[in-house]
Design a protein around this motif. Sequence first.
Motif, PDB file in Angstrom:
ATOM      1  N   ILE A 135      -8.296   6.758  28.419  1.00  0.00           N
ATOM      2  CA  ILE A 135      -7.827   6.777  27.026  1.00  0.00           C
ATOM      3  C   ILE A 135      -8.998   6.562  26.075  1.00  0.00           C
ATOM      4  CG2 ILE A 135      -6.404   5.584  25.301  1.00  0.00           C
ATOM      5  CD1 ILE A 135      -4.727   7.247  27.164  1.00  0.00           C
ATOM      6  N   ARG A 136      -9.877   5.634  26.410  1.00  0.00           N
ATOM      7  CA  ARG A 136     -11.042   5.385  25.539  1.00  0.00           C
ATOM      8  C   ARG A 136     -11.962   6.607  25.476  1.00  0.00           C
ATOM      9  NH1 ARG A 136     -12.165  -0.976  26.303  1.00  0.00           N
ATOM     10  NH2 ARG A 136     -10.531  -1.588  24.862  1.00  0.00           N
ATOM     11  N   ASN A 137     -12.124   7.288  26.597  1.00  0.00           N
ATOM     12  CA  ASN A 137     -12.922   8.513  26.581  1.00  0.00           C
ATOM     13  C   ASN A 137     -12.254   9.583  25.718  1.00  0.00           C
ATOM     14  OD1 ASN A 137     -14.923   7.455  28.227  1.00  0.00           O
ATOM     15  ND2 ASN A 137     -13.995   8.228  30.097  1.00  0.00           N
ATOM     16  N   MET A 138     -10.947   9.668  25.815  1.00  0.00           N
ATOM     17  CA  MET A 138     -10.215  10.662  25.034  1.00  0.00           C
ATOM     18  C   MET A 138     -10.243  10.332  23.538  1.00  0.00           C
ATOM     19  SD  MET A 138      -7.031  11.379  27.603  1.00  0.00           S
ATOM     20  CE  MET A 138      -6.406  12.813  26.748  1.00  0.00           C
ATOM     21  N   GLN A 139     -10.347   9.047  23.200  1.00  0.00           N
ATOM     22  CA  GLN A 139     -10.443   8.648  21.796  1.00  0.00           C
ATOM     23  C   GLN A 139     -11.611   9.368  21.124  1.00  0.00           C
ATOM     24  OE1 GLN A 139      -9.273   4.055  22.673  1.00  0.00           O
ATOM     25  NE2 GLN A 139     -10.816   4.351  21.146  1.00  0.00           N
ATOM     26  N   ILE A 140     -12.730   9.419  21.802  1.00  0.00           N
ATOM     27  CA  ILE A 140     -13.914  10.067  21.237  1.00  0.00           C
ATOM     28  C   ILE A 140     -13.655  11.549  21.049  1.00  0.00           C
ATOM     29  CG2 ILE A 140     -16.364  10.561  21.590  1.00  0.00           C
ATOM     30  CD1 ILE A 140     -16.407   7.967  23.332  1.00  0.00           C
ATOM     31  N   SER A 141     -12.974  12.162  22.006  1.00  0.00           N
ATOM     32  CA  SER A 141     -12.657  13.581  21.922  1.00  0.00           C
ATOM     33  C   SER A 141     -11.795  13.901  20.702  1.00  0.00           C
ATOM     34  CB  SER A 141     -11.939  14.018  23.202  1.00  0.00           C
ATOM     35  OG  SER A 141     -11.527  15.346  23.134  1.00  0.00           O
ATOM     36  N   PHE A 142     -10.841  13.020  20.387  1.00  0.00           N
ATOM     37  CA  PHE A 142      -9.928  13.268  19.273  1.00  0.00           C
ATOM     38  C   PHE A 142     -10.462  12.778  17.929  1.00  0.00           C
ATOM     39  CE2 PHE A 142      -6.645  12.964  22.735  1.00  0.00           C
ATOM     40  CZ  PHE A 142      -6.383  14.313  22.755  1.00  0.00           C
ATOM     41  N   PHE A 143     -11.096  11.611  17.932  1.00  0.00           N
ATOM     42  CA  PHE A 143     -11.442  10.966  16.665  1.00  0.00           C
ATOM     43  C   PHE A 143     -12.938  10.899  16.386  1.00  0.00           C
ATOM     44  CE2 PHE A 143      -7.420   9.005  18.144  1.00  0.00           C
ATOM     45  CZ  PHE A 143      -6.596   9.485  17.141  1.00  0.00           C
ATOM     46  N   GLY A 144     -13.769  11.308  17.353  1.00  0.00           N
ATOM     47  CA  GLY A 144     -15.211  11.285  17.150  1.00  0.00           C
ATOM     48  C   GLY A 144     -15.811   9.906  17.390  1.00  0.00           C
ATOM     49  N   PRO A 145     -17.077   9.747  17.039  1.00  0.00           N
ATOM     50  CA  PRO A 145     -17.781   8.504  17.334  1.00  0.00           C
ATOM     51  C   PRO A 145     -17.221   7.284  16.612  1.00  0.00           C
ATOM     52  CG  PRO A 145     -19.168  10.000  16.080  1.00  0.00           C
ATOM     53  CD  PRO A 145     -17.936  10.754  16.456  1.00  0.00           C
ATOM     54  N   LYS A 146     -16.483   7.467  15.523  1.00  0.00           N
ATOM     55  CA  LYS A 146     -15.913   6.324  14.807  1.00  0.00           C
ATOM     56  C   LYS A 146     -14.883   5.580  15.662  1.00  0.00           C
ATOM     57  CE  LYS A 146     -12.438   9.152  12.537  1.00  0.00           C
ATOM     58  NZ  LYS A 146     -11.981   9.727  11.317  1.00  0.00           N
ATOM     59  N   ALA A 147     -14.383   6.232  16.721  1.00  0.00           N
ATOM     60  CA  ALA A 147     -13.372   5.615  17.577  1.00  0.00           C
ATOM     61  C   ALA A 147     -13.969   4.656  18.595  1.00  0.00           C
ATOM     62  CB  ALA A 147     -12.580   6.695  18.312  1.00  0.00           C
TER      63      ALA A 147
END
Length: 159
Positions: A135-147
Amino acid sequence: MMTERDYYKGVEHLLYSLPFLRAYAKSKEEELSYMEHDNLQGMSYDGVSTSQTFCIKRETEDTALGNLARIEGIKKDIKRVRSKINAIERSLDLLDDTQREIIECKYLLKMPLDTISDRVHKSKNQVMRDNKTAIRNMQISFFGPKAIDKESPLNHIWP
């Protein structure tokens, strides 16, 4: 400002929504197909009387223009939803096989943790850790580095 938890919950919401987004896109594609094949698409004036004055009626023209506008709206809606579906699927493709299987079992197939644990031959705790990492890896995919968590050393790269 969104917190780490907000990003995490956002990814989970997208994953839980994926089957419904797919169903919605399919329904809209069927509706579009029906509208394109069943509705008025154009008229020819080649010697054919369309009314007593040989003109198209205003109501008919309004209906045709309204249908064309609805068709364009449906096409845009399908494109928007397909874009979200593709983004989710691309982020799933970036995960390793075990993480992807855990995510698919938990969010798409809604399996209980015990069943997932047996299926991937890992302890419940390891399944939960792998799920969290995915999920944390996918956060970057969806929201970019701010996630990325503010405490992460990677944030020195992206201030």
